[in-house]
Design a protein around this motif. Structure first.
Motif, PDB file in Angstrom:
ATOM      1  N   THR A 124       0.836  -1.202   0.000  1.00 16.03           N
ATOM      2  CA  THR A 124       0.000   0.000   0.000  1.00 16.03           C
ATOM      3  C   THR A 124       0.868   1.248   0.000  1.00 16.03           C
ATOM      4  N   TRP A 161      14.411   4.603   1.628  1.00 16.54           N
ATOM      5  CA  TRP A 161      13.419   5.680   1.622  1.00 16.54           C
ATOM      6  C   TRP A 161      13.366   6.326   2.997  1.00 16.54           C
ATOM      7  N   LYS A 197       4.700  11.407   0.006  1.00 12.57           N
ATOM      8  CA  LYS A 197       6.017  11.813  -0.466  1.00 12.57           C
ATOM      9  C   LYS A 197       7.100  11.194   0.404  1.00 12.57           C
ATOM     10  N   TYR A 223       3.911   1.576  -1.205  1.00 11.01           N
ATOM     11  CA  TYR A 223       4.489   1.737  -2.541  1.00 11.01           C
ATOM     12  C   TYR A 223       3.438   2.254  -3.527  1.00 11.01           C
ATOM     13  N   ASN A 224       2.209   1.791  -3.391  1.00 14.03           N
ATOM     14  CA  ASN A 224       1.137   2.308  -4.255  1.00 14.03           C
ATOM     15  C   ASN A 224       0.931   3.803  -4.029  1.00 14.03           C
ATOM     16  N   TYR A 225       0.930   4.234  -2.773  1.00 16.80           N
ATOM     17  CA  TYR A 225       0.776   5.648  -2.454  1.00 16.80           C
ATOM     18  C   TYR A 225       1.953   6.470  -2.998  1.00 16.80           C
ATOM     19  N   LEU A 226       3.163   5.928  -2.898  1.00 16.49           N
ATOM     20  CA  LEU A 226       4.335   6.625  -3.425  1.00 16.49           C
ATOM     21  C   LEU A 226       4.246   6.769  -4.946  1.00 16.49           C
ATOM     22  N   ASN A 227       3.888   5.679  -5.625  1.00 17.17           N
ATOM     23  CA  ASN A 227       3.783   5.704  -7.088  1.00 17.17           C
ATOM     24  C   ASN A 227       2.683   6.649  -7.562  1.00 17.17           C
ATOM     25  N   ALA A 228       1.608   6.749  -6.800  1.00 18.32           N
ATOM     26  CA  ALA A 228       0.490   7.625  -7.167  1.00 18.32           C
ATOM     27  C   ALA A 228       0.739   9.078  -6.764  1.00 18.32           C
ATOM     28  N   GLY A 229       1.773   9.311  -5.965  1.00 20.72           N
ATOM     29  CA  GLY A 229       2.043  10.672  -5.490  1.00 20.72           C
ATOM     30  C   GLY A 229       1.195  11.064  -4.302  1.00 20.72           C
ATOM     31  N   THR A 230       0.503  10.099  -3.713  1.00 21.79           N
ATOM     32  CA  THR A 230      -0.341  10.354  -2.544  1.00 21.79           C
ATOM     33  C   THR A 230       0.508  10.689  -1.321  1.00 21.79           C
TER      34      THR A 230
END
Length: 79
Positions: free
Chosen positions: A37, A58, A48, A39-46
């Motif tokens: 989850t 990270w 930072k 990584y999904n937030y990072l990829n979506a820009g949700t």
């Protein structure tokens, strides 16, 4: 009449509530979400995060995580 008491300096790690930068695992625990989850937030820009120069790890700023939590609270209370 001066006070000459010595102050002790602690070299132990900061307690979690004083820590400013979290690693991935720590950020996931803080938010109560899994790695996938995150990584999904990072990829979506949700959310930072950044990797310091030369690092593969990270880092998540606690203030950013807290801001995201507040946004989630507001979104859930309005829905």
């Amino acid at each position: 009449m001066s006070d000459t008491t010595k102050q002790s300096v602690s070299l132990s790690p900061k307690p979690d509530n004083l820590k400013r930068l979290y690693r991935l695992r720590e950020a996931c625990e803080y938010l109560g979400i899994g790695r996938a989850t995150m990584y999904n937030y990072l990829n979506a820009g949700t959310l930072k995060a950044f990797k310091p120069d030369g690092s593969r790890v990270w880092r998540f700023d606690k203030h950013e995580l807290d801001a995201w939590i507040e946004t989630q609270k507001e979104n859930n209370s309005n829905g």
